[in-house]
Design an enzyme around this catalytic site. Structure first.
Site, PDB file in Angstrom:
ATOM      1  N   LYS A 146     -11.864   3.485   3.820  1.00 47.74           N
ATOM      2  CA  LYS A 146     -10.403   3.637   3.780  1.00 47.74           C
ATOM      3  C   LYS A 146      -9.948   4.227   5.118  1.00 47.74           C
ATOM      4  O   LYS A 146     -10.422   5.296   5.531  1.00 47.74           O
ATOM      5  CB  LYS A 146     -10.072   4.578   2.625  1.00 47.74           C
TER       6      LYS A 146
HETATM    7  C1  E4P Z   1      -4.647   5.878  -3.283  1.00 46.02           C
HETATM    8  O1  E4P Z   1      -5.423   5.303  -2.547  1.00 46.02           O
HETATM    9  C2  E4P Z   1      -3.827   7.027  -2.857  1.00 46.02           C
HETATM   10  O2  E4P Z   1      -4.643   8.056  -2.350  1.00 46.02           O
HETATM   11  C3  E4P Z   1      -2.980   7.538  -3.982  1.00 46.02           C
HETATM   12  O3  E4P Z   1      -2.501   6.471  -4.766  1.00 46.02           O
HETATM   13  C4  E4P Z   1      -1.858   8.423  -3.496  1.00 46.02           C
HETATM   14  O4  E4P Z   1      -1.068   8.836  -4.565  1.00 46.02           O
HETATM   15  P1  E4P Z   1       0.011  10.004  -4.430  1.00 46.02           P
HETATM   16  O5  E4P Z   1       1.134   9.512  -3.583  1.00 46.02           O
HETATM   17  O6  E4P Z   1       0.452  10.256  -5.838  1.00 46.02           O
HETATM   18  O7  E4P Z   1      -0.676  11.161  -3.785  1.00 46.02           O
END
Ligand code: E4P
Length: 197
Positions: free
Chosen positions: A85
């Protein structure tokens, strides 16, 4: 539409995997730190990868291209199902291209508009992660990013998958499915609410 669980909690992952409810996992450094405590977060990642028969996103913390590539290579060595990622930044796109050239899969995260998604797809991303909840939080229409990105990817035949992220409630999941998102990732609480919706 595929369902990914946005967590590093091994109990939740075990339950959802056994029930056949999920197709993959997304993590981030804070989710891993919460579960790891004094352990090495990479050990937790390896445990997750052993439980889940699907892609597991593991995020780099570096912000400069060479360092992101080195960290991404190290994460990818942990298990075959790791997806690296990478944050949506200029250096992130350089790192994405280099990791993809080495046959690693990359999830470009922290995308907030359809043009960032297009740039990530052009760099060769396997997944793009638009953050719809955080856009809704600041009075934007988060789902519009998914709608536009779906049209753009279809117009030009990009195979990059749209991974709708920052999902806060079941209605986000329904809407993501209606506009043709390839994947939705959400916390365990949202999965449980989907079951009883
Ligand atoms: C996924 O890859 C993200 O880290 C996650 O969906 C972020 O979510 P949030 O905006 O609720 O922190």
């Amino acid at each position: 539409m595929k369902f990914f669980l946005d967590t590093a909690d091994l109990g939740d992952i075990n339950w959802a995997a056994q029930a056949g409810l999920i197709d993959g996992i997304t993590t981030n450094p804070s989710l891993l730190a919460k579960v790891a405590g004094n352990r090495d977060p990479r050990d937790v990642l390896q445990e997750i990868c052993a439980i889940v028969d699907g892609p597991v996103s593991a995020e780099v913390v570096a912000l400069e291209a060479d360092a992101m590539v080195a960290e991404g290579e190290e994460l990818a060595r942990l298990a075959d199902n790791i997806v690296v990622k990478i944050p949506m930044l200029g250096d992130g796109l350089i790192a994405t291209r280099r990791l993809v050239e080495q046959d690693h899969r990359v999830n470009v995260t922290l995308c907030f508009n359809s043009m960032q998604c297009l740039l990530a797809a052009k760099a060769g991303a396997t997944y793009v992660s638009p953050f719809i909840g955080r856009l809704d939080d600041i009075s934007h229409e988060g789902m519009e990013v998914i709608r536009e990105t779906r049209i753009i990817f279809d117009n030009y035949g990009f195979e990059t998958e749209i991974l709708t992220a920052s999902i806060r409630h079941p209605r986000h999941v329904v809407e993501a499915a209606l506009v043709g998102s390839d994947v939705a990732t959400f916390p365990t609480a949202v999965l449980k609410r989907l079951l009883t919706h």
